[in-house]
Scaffold this motif. Sequence first.
Motif, short mmCIF file in Angstrom:
data_model
loop_
_atom_site.label_atom_id
_atom_site.label_comp_id
_atom_site.label_asym_id
_atom_site.label_seq_id
_atom_site.Cartn_x
_atom_site.Cartn_y
_atom_site.Cartn_z
N ARG A 284 -6.17 -9.82 -10.19
CA ARG A 284 -4.84 -9.05 -9.48
C ARG A 284 -3.78 -9.17 -10.06
O ARG A 284 -2.88 -8.26 -9.93
N ASN A 285 -3.34 -10.14 -11.03
CA ASN A 285 -2.00 -10.20 -11.66
C ASN A 285 -2.20 -10.22 -13.23
O ASN A 285 -0.87 -10.22 -13.93
N ALA A 286 -3.34 -9.68 -13.97
CA ALA A 286 -3.20 -10.06 -15.57
C ALA A 286 -2.15 -8.97 -15.97
O ALA A 286 -1.95 -7.62 -15.42
N PRO A 287 -1.49 -9.14 -16.87
CA PRO A 287 -0.43 -8.37 -17.49
C PRO A 287 -0.92 -7.25 -18.44
O PRO A 287 -0.53 -7.09 -19.31
N ILE A 288 -1.95 -6.65 -17.83
CA ILE A 288 -2.76 -5.55 -18.54
C ILE A 288 -2.77 -4.15 -17.65
O ILE A 288 -3.31 -4.54 -16.59
N GLY A 289 -2.38 -3.16 -18.09
CA GLY A 289 -2.29 -2.09 -17.06
C GLY A 289 -1.24 -2.26 -15.83
O GLY A 289 -0.23 -2.90 -15.82
N ASN A 290 -1.85 -1.29 -14.83
CA ASN A 290 -0.77 -1.12 -13.61
C ASN A 290 -1.21 -2.33 -12.58
O ASN A 290 -2.22 -2.44 -12.08
N LYS A 291 -0.17 -3.07 -12.41
CA LYS A 291 -0.29 -4.42 -11.66
C LYS A 291 -0.44 -3.89 -10.14
O LYS A 291 -1.43 -4.61 -9.52
N ALA A 292 0.30 -3.18 -9.64
CA ALA A 292 0.18 -2.72 -8.18
C ALA A 292 -1.26 -2.25 -7.83
O ALA A 292 -2.00 -2.51 -6.89
N GLU A 293 -2.04 -1.45 -8.85
CA GLU A 293 -3.38 -0.77 -8.63
C GLU A 293 -4.26 -2.06 -8.93
O GLU A 293 -5.18 -2.06 -8.47
N ARG A 294 -3.87 -3.23 -9.84
CA ARG A 294 -4.83 -4.17 -9.88
C ARG A 294 -4.87 -5.03 -8.73
O ARG A 294 -5.93 -5.47 -8.45
N LYS A 295 -3.62 -5.30 -8.15
CA LYS A 295 -3.75 -6.06 -6.79
C LYS A 295 -4.70 -5.58 -5.85
O LYS A 295 -5.47 -6.54 -5.08
N LEU A 296 -4.90 -4.29 -5.57
CA LEU A 296 -5.88 -3.71 -4.62
C LEU A 296 -7.30 -3.72 -5.20
O LEU A 296 -8.16 -4.00 -4.38
N ALA A 297 -7.41 -3.65 -6.56
CA ALA A 297 -8.88 -3.39 -7.06
C ALA A 297 -9.56 -4.62 -7.08
O ALA A 297 -10.94 -4.59 -6.84
N PHE A 298 -8.80 -5.79 -7.03
CA PHE A 298 -9.75 -7.02 -7.25
C PHE A 298 -9.42 -8.03 -6.21
O PHE A 298 -9.36 -9.22 -6.26
N VAL A 299 -9.44 -7.54 -5.13
CA VAL A 299 -9.29 -8.40 -3.75
C VAL A 299 -10.90 -8.85 -3.71
O VAL A 299 -11.57 -8.00 -3.79
N GLN A 300 -11.17 -10.35 -3.59
CA GLN A 300 -12.36 -10.77 -3.47
C GLN A 300 -12.91 -10.59 -2.23
O GLN A 300 -12.43 -10.99 -0.77
#
Length: 730
Positions: free
Chosen positions: A399-415
């Motif tokens: 959810r927080n890796a410094p690659i790409g868009n962090k806001a979109e990561r946070k939603l994509a990788f909820v377990q």
Amino acid sequence: MLLTLALLVLGSFRDSDSELVARVDALAQKRDVAAIQALLPESETLGRQHLSVLRTGGAYGTGRYGWRAVPLNDPDGARYLVLTTRITSEDVGELIFEVRGGKIARYLAEANPGGWRILNHKIRLQFDLPKKVAKLEDQINVQIPGRTDRPLMLRFSPNYKVSAATSKGRPFRFVQAGGTVLLPDAANSTGQLNVTLKYEGVVDQPGYAGGIVADEASLVNDYWYPMVGRLPSAHSLEVRGPKDWVAVGQGVRVAESVVGEEKVTRFQMDLPVVYFSFALGKYRTASRKIGENTYNVWSTRLEPEEMDDQIQFMDGVHRFYEDAFGLDHFQGFGALVSKPYGGGALEAYSFATYGEGWLPDEDAHEPAHTWWGGQINNTYLSSFWNESFAVFSEGLFARNAPIGNKAERKLAFVQTPNIDPGWEQVAVADGSAFAGPIASSLGYGKGGLILQMLESWVGPEAMLRALRAWLNLHPHMQAGDWDGFEQRFTEVNGIVWKRFFDDWVRRPGFLKLSASDVKYASGAVTGRLKQEGKPYFGYAEVLLQFSDGKRQLAKVDLLQPTFRIPTSRKPTLVSVDPFLRLVRQIAPSELPDSFDRLTSSFRVYRDPKQPEELPTLDRKSLGKLPADLDKVLLVGRPSTLPALGTLCAKVGFKVAGDWLEYRGTRIDLRKNGAVAIVPLGGGKQCAIALGAPRYAPRTGRAKVALVDELGRFLRGHTEPKTKGALTFRL
């Protein structure tokens, strides 16, 4: 006359002890747990609980090869019974009982060392490879308790047999039964004791414990070193092997030299840990220093390009964890691909071992164990807490890796929770190896999910402050558990959070939540929440969606029967737990559309003019493009597959030659990738995939995603829950 009578009485007691062992042996072979439990004193409730592993097989199948009862007789008089079986690591060990007068007197639990502990090991190792034998010499430094109610008993896998024990150059008495070694003279020592053990064992349990094959010798997943109470200890290791083989050990490689046809390698592991790993093989090696960290890959099958990619994966994960949790003890990490290890992966803190076929991969689980299992140890005899923290860390990284868009990561990788009914029987805090297979489900499942849920309530910074405080203050020579994290978390965030640990960690079960009477009136959305059974502490997110597509997110108290969310206008949809973070049963109807979930069952059509697109997608292609694209995944480019052009436009992909743009981000399709679910109308939908990333796209829950050449998430779109349970149309 009195002496004769005394000897006769002693002899009768010893005969009755032998009869008891024979009786328990017969029962153990039948796995008659109830009958053995009935032989224990009423006070030995823990012993009765632990005996159930004869039936359940521990967490990872210990006991699958059968149990036997064998006698362990102290030459100074005490007698013991050892229930022994082949052992694999991170599972239950042998069960030991003291015997008196033909009866079981007490249970000697492995988790209670009686004050004894091994402070460090100095190990020498070599193999007889044709005979699949490991030969070892281990000089152990033992801390002697001032007062104890039990002798020094060392435990390791029962395939290892001790041939000699010495201290200060003199023979030291020992007795072995199964994998338990009793040292009767240790009780006569004070302070610290140095004992050198010589032992060897056949290493031929690939896929379960240690194994030796033609080009590799592995002691991974094996107890090839003596332990007391599974307490952490430091160790050094000197290994001799063929000069063209590579040794992989824990800690730091401090020396290496070739003597004739042998290579001698020395490792120093100063961080005290419970589980030791070692392997020796004809490995190809890749090594690279990035900043202050050095990364290594060892494999007999990976190509140089793949090993280089694995180093890239490891560097990104490792640097993230160092920023989040603090510097590690090893200044880098390694990945070992092993044939005899089998499937899965196993942490070794300075490296990890993977079964064949796992790498290259952006694995964030095993590296997390450098902190959760390495800096803070776990015995697995109380709970699988460190697996929960590694699973949480995986999600934290994703959810927080410094690659790409962090806001979109946070939603994509909820377990997403996947409830195991067994969670209603055992609490996370009690999910030890003795609980049976449910321990794995609690550790890798519920435990990680409740940590993710906790982070969503307190925020990532508060969570990280508590984690760092635990890491900084926990003594390395002590194993950890949930109570240690609770102490640091409540210190940082307040005692109010004790209710969280009471409800979610120490109590079996999961949330059973319903909502009703959801409506809009007088400038607010109101509704009722109801929990089945005893209420759980916590909060639920509530999403309000309006007719223009805009959204409002609120948080409501799960312990309150009603909620009220002020809003200036009437929403068209209200979704309770829209991102599925609550640890509750998730109905299939609630799951939003995502590329990963839907396309697993889609048929594939691959554009024959674009054979290089998505090389990792090796599913059989349809012979021709169907007229009805419902549940079809199209792989190709619009330039040669015109149908893709219209579909790309529907999801916002603008393709021009080798370039694709989405929401202002441009990627080169010759090395990057793009995937999406595309609505077709009438409830039908298809999927599209473009580009040539070297590894399968990691898209999490995203419906649309861009990925880099290694398949890592760059951009995407993830939908909240808009249907199913806890969703209301207004």
